[in-house]
Write an enzyme that holds these catalytic residues in place. Structure first.
Site, PDB file in Angstrom:
ATOM      1  N   GLN A 327       0.835  -1.200   0.000  1.00 32.50           N
ATOM      2  CA  GLN A 327       0.000   0.000   0.000  1.00 32.50           C
ATOM      3  C   GLN A 327       0.872   1.252   0.000  1.00 32.50           C
ATOM      4  O   GLN A 327       1.717   1.423   0.874  1.00 32.50           O
ATOM      5  CB  GLN A 327      -0.924   0.009   1.211  1.00 32.50           C
ATOM      6  CG  GLN A 327      -1.906  -1.142   1.232  1.00 32.50           C
ATOM      7  CD  GLN A 327      -1.390  -2.360   1.970  1.00 32.50           C
ATOM      8  OE1 GLN A 327      -0.180  -2.572   2.055  1.00 32.50           O
ATOM      9  NE2 GLN A 327      -2.289  -3.162   2.494  1.00 32.50           N
ATOM     10  N   GLN A 349      -0.402  -0.086  -5.798  1.00 35.55           N
ATOM     11  CA  GLN A 349      -1.475  -0.467  -4.875  1.00 35.55           C
ATOM     12  C   GLN A 349      -1.915   0.755  -4.062  1.00 35.55           C
ATOM     13  O   GLN A 349      -1.099   1.463  -3.478  1.00 35.55           O
ATOM     14  CB  GLN A 349      -0.994  -1.564  -3.921  1.00 35.55           C
ATOM     15  CG  GLN A 349      -2.078  -2.057  -2.974  1.00 35.55           C
ATOM     16  CD  GLN A 349      -1.632  -3.260  -2.159  1.00 35.55           C
ATOM     17  OE1 GLN A 349      -0.636  -3.891  -2.468  1.00 35.55           O
ATOM     18  NE2 GLN A 349      -2.384  -3.574  -1.117  1.00 35.55           N
ATOM     19  N   ASP A 350      -3.229   1.007  -4.058  1.00 37.95           N
ATOM     20  CA  ASP A 350      -3.814   2.110  -3.267  1.00 37.95           C
ATOM     21  C   ASP A 350      -3.348   3.488  -3.746  1.00 37.95           C
ATOM     22  O   ASP A 350      -3.028   4.366  -2.935  1.00 37.95           O
ATOM     23  CB  ASP A 350      -3.482   1.945  -1.784  1.00 37.95           C
ATOM     24  CG  ASP A 350      -4.216   0.780  -1.136  1.00 37.95           C
ATOM     25  OD1 ASP A 350      -4.926   0.066  -1.856  1.00 37.95           O
ATOM     26  OD2 ASP A 350      -4.076   0.593   0.078  1.00 37.95           O
ATOM     27  N   ASP A 371      -6.726  -2.241  -5.820  1.00 39.96           N
ATOM     28  CA  ASP A 371      -7.548  -1.314  -5.016  1.00 39.96           C
ATOM     29  C   ASP A 371      -7.100   0.131  -5.228  1.00 39.96           C
ATOM     30  O   ASP A 371      -7.070   0.931  -4.290  1.00 39.96           O
ATOM     31  CB  ASP A 371      -7.440  -1.653  -3.524  1.00 39.96           C
ATOM     32  CG  ASP A 371      -7.846  -3.073  -3.202  1.00 39.96           C
ATOM     33  OD1 ASP A 371      -8.504  -3.713  -4.031  1.00 39.96           O
ATOM     34  OD2 ASP A 371      -7.499  -3.545  -2.108  1.00 39.96           O
ATOM     35  N   ARG A 439     -13.989  -4.607  -5.643  1.00 39.32           N
ATOM     36  CA  ARG A 439     -14.296  -5.603  -4.619  1.00 39.32           C
ATOM     37  C   ARG A 439     -14.686  -4.856  -3.335  1.00 39.32           C
ATOM     38  O   ARG A 439     -14.313  -3.697  -3.134  1.00 39.32           O
ATOM     39  CB  ARG A 439     -13.116  -6.535  -4.377  1.00 39.32           C
ATOM     40  CG  ARG A 439     -11.851  -5.864  -3.880  1.00 39.32           C
ATOM     41  CD  ARG A 439     -10.810  -6.919  -3.564  1.00 39.32           C
ATOM     42  NE  ARG A 439      -9.569  -6.332  -3.061  1.00 39.32           N
ATOM     43  CZ  ARG A 439      -8.632  -7.030  -2.441  1.00 39.32           C
ATOM     44  NH1 ARG A 439      -8.789  -8.321  -2.230  1.00 39.32           N
ATOM     45  NH2 ARG A 439      -7.523  -6.443  -2.028  1.00 39.32           N
TER      46      ARG A 439
END
Length: 534
Positions: A327, A349-350, A371, A439
């Site tokens: 993250q 990521q993120d 994500d 998700r």
């Protein structure tokens, strides 16, 4: 699938049966005459903490006489508990602790202080502001609740719970959730967005700022690495511009072309800040913080925005931690009524943490893997290009992870009239990795994609489970409406109870600029082009 997961589930709760009543209507005066606090609390999702904290005062003057009275009292109760939680956390302190503990402590103190601010602002506007609406209150209460859960998330990121426990164990979340339910009933019964007025901080002089090609020449402060400006640091430029602000006017900081390696914070006291760059190819703010290097997801952000009414144009926000570091946020925003126009968000990521409040992104570029658009704001992405990058071997790409944890939060991610495509590094390997539209990060995750081009990188089922579990499949709301492109067919999409192939314009209109972020009321004054409806 991904190998690094840190986002926790919101604490799940079982709704009291009478919540169904509250979700549909507010009670009439005849129905509530002489009702005690226990009756009022029985209409909330969390009656036990409501009774405990609101029933301790035997003074009958504290018993509500109307739905509005009860709303005020529940917010006051949440504010009291939040203030106590902050005091207890400060008393515990973090002196002499290691970096992880200090990071979590700092995050949680900042977040609980912001929660207190949101609750205070809601109370103040309920009592004094003639332009206030229940829709505003729902936004601020949603943010107050989200802050508590982000404190919890950060504690789990770094496996440090001691310094967040006073905040997480004080029933603050439950009491705010009650306030959301009560205000939600009032919102349904008597709030009309058609009567919404422009927020007081927006002025006619702001109207065409984003369309003014000469805006940079009128900046309050110029930041330039080559020494041609007043400052070489973006943070220093913002700090100076805000300190020299006259009245409540907007401050404009022009950031000349260059790569600025720094972490920037526009704090909640820095309202109406505008950053203008020379374009996404030329003005870049970059950092490399990540959870792997000892930061929480929240504190890993290269740029964090908390002040109301933030505007950015022509800037790239980047995090270079890379796919191996987990993250790593490029930009985190909790700025209410904020605009990002012709900007880029670059990470893995993120990448983009749309933390809270009402946000609008127009003609932007978002790059990432897992994500990479996540958070619990009410946010619309319009005419944007979403580029999915190549992840690590064994990982799958997931574009969104929306974090709505309470059914009364008026939050969600809306992607409208945009393009979802493979980035150049993924294109040769599209068939080697699974890519999903989203998700469920939290129980009531809500994401809608409408009138958007979906290229052939997206898997036929479209959406992914969280951790291969059945979590939230019946409580989430995922929808698709009139999308097009090689992977837009809904024939093989998931069959979850919460997934919807939307065919009704009326249903999907709830996720437009006009409805989800009340954009008709404030976006015209920013000058950014936008489509209010479908």
């Amino acid at each position: 699938m991904r190998t690094e997961i840190s986002k926790p589930f919101f604490s799940l709760y079982i709704f009291h049966c009478s919540l169904i009543l509250f979700s549909h209507k507010a009670f009439s005066d005849d129905e509530i005459t002489n009702k005690g606090i226990s009756w009022w609390c029985s209409t909330t999702p969390h009656p036990d903490p409501c009774n405990y904290f609101m029933g301790r005062d035997p003074d009958q003057h504290s018993v509500p006489k109307s739905n509005e009275d009860f709303r005020t009292l529940t917010i006051l109760s949440a504010l009291e508990r939040a203030t106590d939680a902050r005091t207890n956390a400060q008393h515990l302190g973090c002196n002499g602790k290691d970096k992880k503990e200090t990071t979590v402590y700092s995050d949680c103190i900042n977040l609980i202080e912001n929660t207190i601010l949101q609750l205070n602002e809601t109370l103040q506007n309920i009592q004094t502001n003639t332009t206030f609406t229940n829709f505003d209150a729902q936004t601020w209460l949603s943010t107050a609740l989200t802050n508590i859960e982000i404190c919890r998330s950060g504690s789990q990121d770094l496996n440090v719970l001691n310094f967040s426990s006073p905040i997480l164990s004080g029933n603050v979340s439950e009491l705010i959730s009650n306030s959301l339910a009560i205000n939600g009933a009032l919102l349904d019964s008597n709030s009309s967005m058609s009567s919404r007025k422009f927020p007081g901080w927006v002025t006619p002089g702001d109207r065409k700022l984003l369309q003014d090609l000469e805006l940079a020449t009128r900046a309050n402060v110029v930041v330039a690495q080559d020494g041609s400006g007043q400052f070489r640091s973006v943070q220093e430029g913002i700090n100076y511009a805000v300190s020299k602000r006259v009245g409540n006017g907007r401050v404009v900081v022009y950031v000349k072309r260059g790569v600025y390696r720094e972490n920037v914070l526009v704090s909640r006291t820095m309202n109406k800040v505008m950053l203008v760059g020379d374009g996404v190819r030329y003005t870049v703010i970059t950092g490399s913080r990540s959870v792997s290097s000892g930061f929480t997801t929240y504190s890993s952000a290269t740029v964090g925005i908390d002040g109301i009414g933030f505007i950015a144009r022509g800037i790239t926000f980047r995090n270079t931690a890379g796919p191996q570091r987990g993250q790593a946020v490029a930009l985190r925003s909790a700025s209410d009524l904020s605009v990002f126009y012709s900007c880029a968000f670059d990470g893995y990521q993120d990448t983009l943490f749309v933390h809270a409040q009402r946000q609008f992104y127009r003609s932007c570029y978002i790059y990432g893997t897992i994500d990479f658009i996540f958070g619990n704001a009410a946010v619309v992405f319009q005419s944007c290009i979403i580029y999915v990058r190549r992840p690590l071997v064994g990982q799958a790409n997931v574009i969104t992870a929306q974090g709505r944890g309470d059914p009364f939060q008026n939050t969600g991610i809306s992607i409208h009239n945009s393009r979802i495509m493979a980035a150049p590094d993924l294109k040769p390997f599209v068939n080697s990795f699974r890519t999903y539209l989203g998700r469920p990060w939290q129980q009531y995750s809500r994401t809608v994609i409408m009138k958007t081009f979906i290229d052939n990188l997206v898997a036929g089922e479209g959406w992914s489970r969280w951790e291969d579990s059945d979590f939230a499949l019946s409580t989430l709301y995922y929808g698709e409406y009139q999308n097009f492109g090689p992977a837009a067919s809904t024939r093989d999409r998931v069959k979850w109870p919460g997934y919807h192939v939307i065919r009704s314009p009326k249903e999907v209109s709830r996720f437009t600029v006009s409805s989800l972020i009340a954009g008709r009321a404030w976006l015209p004054y920013t000058g950014v082009p936008f489509t209010a409806g479908l």
